[in-house]
Design an enzyme around this catalytic site. Structure first.
Site, PDB file in Angstrom:
ATOM      1  CB  VAL A 201      -5.391 -22.142 -19.264  1.00 17.29           C
ATOM      2  CG1 VAL A 201      -6.424 -21.835 -20.349  1.00 17.29           C
ATOM      3  CG2 VAL A 201      -4.253 -21.138 -19.319  1.00 17.29           C
TER       4      VAL A 201
ATOM      5  CD  GLU B 134       6.113 -21.159 -15.920  1.00 19.69           C
ATOM      6  OE1 GLU B 134       6.293 -21.883 -14.906  1.00 19.69           O
ATOM      7  OE2 GLU B 134       4.992 -20.837 -16.338  1.00 19.69           O
TER       8      GLU B 134
ATOM      9  N   GLY C 107       5.842 -14.266 -10.077  1.00 18.00           N
ATOM     10  CA  GLY C 107       5.112 -15.278 -10.811  1.00 18.00           C
ATOM     11  C   GLY C 107       4.992 -15.035 -12.296  1.00 18.00           C
TER      12      GLY C 107
ATOM     13  CE  LYS D  81       2.758 -16.679 -27.106  1.00 16.40           C
ATOM     14  NZ  LYS D  81       2.920 -15.832 -25.899  1.00 16.40           N
TER      15      LYS D  81
ATOM     16  NE  ARG E 261       0.718 -33.726 -16.253  1.00 12.08           N
ATOM     17  CZ  ARG E 261       1.861 -33.037 -16.222  1.00 12.08           C
ATOM     18  NH1 ARG E 261       2.974 -33.594 -16.663  1.00 12.08           N
ATOM     19  NH2 ARG E 261       1.891 -31.793 -15.761  1.00 12.08           N
ATOM     20  NE  ARG E 262      -0.434 -33.012  -9.822  1.00  9.13           N
ATOM     21  CZ  ARG E 262       0.070 -32.195 -10.747  1.00  9.13           C
ATOM     22  NH1 ARG E 262       0.931 -32.658 -11.638  1.00  9.13           N
ATOM     23  NH2 ARG E 262      -0.282 -30.921 -10.787  1.00  9.13           N
TER      24      ARG E 262
ATOM     25  CB  ILE F 195      -4.856  -9.576 -27.497  1.00 11.08           C
ATOM     26  CG1 ILE F 195      -4.172  -8.960 -26.273  1.00 11.08           C
ATOM     27  CG2 ILE F 195      -5.010  -8.538 -28.595  1.00 11.08           C
ATOM     28  CD1 ILE F 195      -2.743  -8.548 -26.520  1.00 11.08           C
TER      29      ILE F 195
ATOM     30  CB  VAL G 239      -1.065 -15.681 -30.898  1.00 15.12           C
ATOM     31  CG1 VAL G 239      -0.203 -14.438 -31.065  1.00 15.12           C
ATOM     32  CG2 VAL G 239      -0.492 -16.836 -31.708  1.00 15.12           C
TER      33      VAL G 239
END
Length: 430
Positions: A17, A192, A189, A207, A48-49, A138, A134
């Site tokens: 994202v 997870e 995909g 949500k 973080r990386r 949308i 949420v």
């Protein structure tokens, strides 16, 4: 007249994202500036990386010190897309204290600590926006908070998790079992490697807490939401649903009691008639059905996850917050004036579909019907099939409370003629 000095944005997180947020800010910079009334500048990206190559992002903006970034004092808006409870909570409150408004996509944090975050935003006179928390792209939070602010919302019911809807849709359309459908979702995909948050409905419950709080002007905590996952849904359940002219969806349902004195929030699998608009929501899409006094029935539909759709919602909030920043105003904050009690699941009234394994002999149906009558649960329809001394008995009830149905099932298990309770599922949308 457009202001020439840019509004500075700090981005916390640059995954699926976050990278899309940065890309859109860059590629649509001129349009965003015109819509806001000032340029927006990406002033820092906390990750973080830091060694990872991030296309389109100036490496000099990348830092591992998120705390220092939000404390800079010249940041106008912090966009938080790292997720989780900590360090996100501390970073958001630190951002408020150092003069920044916040746009977040963090459903888990908002469901758990939304009241405290809103209080921190109010204390420092800053905005907290979270459309992306949420249903992805949308537009839902803003219509509930603003467009329907003059209406009385009675019910919000929807599909708010794309992974589970993809799995259930595959089971429905192909006859696949749960594990087979999950494996396909993982390969594509949609799921997870560890799908627990989705299939056990933790994601949808968070949500639901957010939606219920906004819809009913009441603080609804994550712990107030009844949660039931969909891992036990079987191909046989779908066959039964089809016999009733239904399909099965994992639904988040937030509703006001008939007397208006309390609210409930719950997430669980349910049979829903094929004639209901939510029944036609396929694949990984989301949809939310809203019922209110004046507007009547409204449905919001679209992609509920993914980098670009979620980033679209984040950028919409960013534009709104930047406009507020320029005008010296703030948007709507928490509205919890109603302070309605949240009723337990036992008080919820709905229809039920119960499948029983029973002995195939005379008198069984009469025994089962007696148990239902003794617990005040009215039967709508009964279907029985038997072979070689064993039978299946499917009972569909009229509306009954969860508590009364639970007592009924407990009593049924004690009958010698009942071999087991194969499944219990709620029937919604009628």
């Amino acid at each position: 007249m457009m202001r020439t000095r840019p509004l500075k944005v700090a981005l916390l997180g640059c995954g699926v994202v976050g990278s899309e947020v940065a890309r859109i800010m860059t590629t649509h910079a001129d349009d965003l500036a015109q819509r806001i009334g000032a340029p927006v500048e990406l002033a820092g990206v906390a990750v973080r990386r830091p060694s990872k190559v991030r296309d389109g992002i100036d490496p000099s903006l990348v830092t591992t010190d998120a705390t220092a970034l939000v404390k800079r004092g010249d940041i106008d808006v912090v966009v938080e897309v790292i997720g989780g409870i900590e360090p996100a909570r501390t970073l958001i409150t630190t951002a408020f204290a150092h003069g920044a408004s916040v746009v977040s996509a963090n459903k888990a944090l908002l469901a758990q600590d939304g009241a405290a975050l809103h209080a921190a935003a109010d204390e420092h006179g800053k905005d907290l926006y979270y459309e992306a928390a949420v249903a992805g792209a949308i537009p839902l939070i803003r219509p509930l908070r603003e467009s329907l602010a003059g209406d009385k919302i009675n019910r919000v019911m929807g599909i708010v998790n794309g992974t589970t809807n993809f799995i259930l849709d595959k089971m429905d359309s192909t006859g696949a079992g749960y594990q087979e459908a999950l494996d396909e979702a993982t390969a594509l995909g949609y799921a997870e490697a560890d799908p627990t948050a989705d299939v056990e409905a933790f994601d949808a419950a968070a949500k639901a807490a957010i939606l219920a709080g906004i819809a009913f002007h009441t603080r609804v905590h994550l712990d107030d939401v009844y949660r039931e996952g969909m891992t036990e849904v079987t191909a046989a359940d779908f066959a039964s649903a089809k016999n009733m002219g239904c399909t099965i969806k994992l639904l988040a349902i937030c509703e006001r009691a008939a007397d208006g004195g309390s609210v409930t929030a719950r997430v669980h699998p349910a049979m829903i008639p094929l004639t209901h608009p939510l029944a036609s929501v396929r694949g990984a899409y989301n949809a939310v059905f809203v019922e209110s006094d004046a507007a009547g029935q409204l449905m919001f539909y679209g992609p509920g996850a993914g980098g670009a759709p979620t980033a679209s919602a984040v950028l919409g909030d960013l534009v709104a917050v930047c406009r507020n920043r320029l005008s010296g105003a703030t948007g709507p904050g928490e509205s919890s004036y109603a302070a309605l009690p949240v009723s337990p699941m036992g008080d919820v009234v709905t229809r039920y579909h119960i499948s029983l394994d029973v002995a195939d002999k005379p008198g069984v149906l009469a025994q089962v019907a007696t148990v239902f009558a003794e617990h005040g649960v009215s039967i709508d329809t009964v279907r029985q099939q038997g072979k070689d001394g064993e039978a299946s008995l499917v009972v569909v009830t009229h509306r009954a409370s969860d508590a009364s149905l639970s007592g009924t099932v407990e009593a049924l298990r004690k009958l010698d003629t009942v071999r087991g309770v194969a499944s219990i599922m709620r029937v919604e949308g009628e």
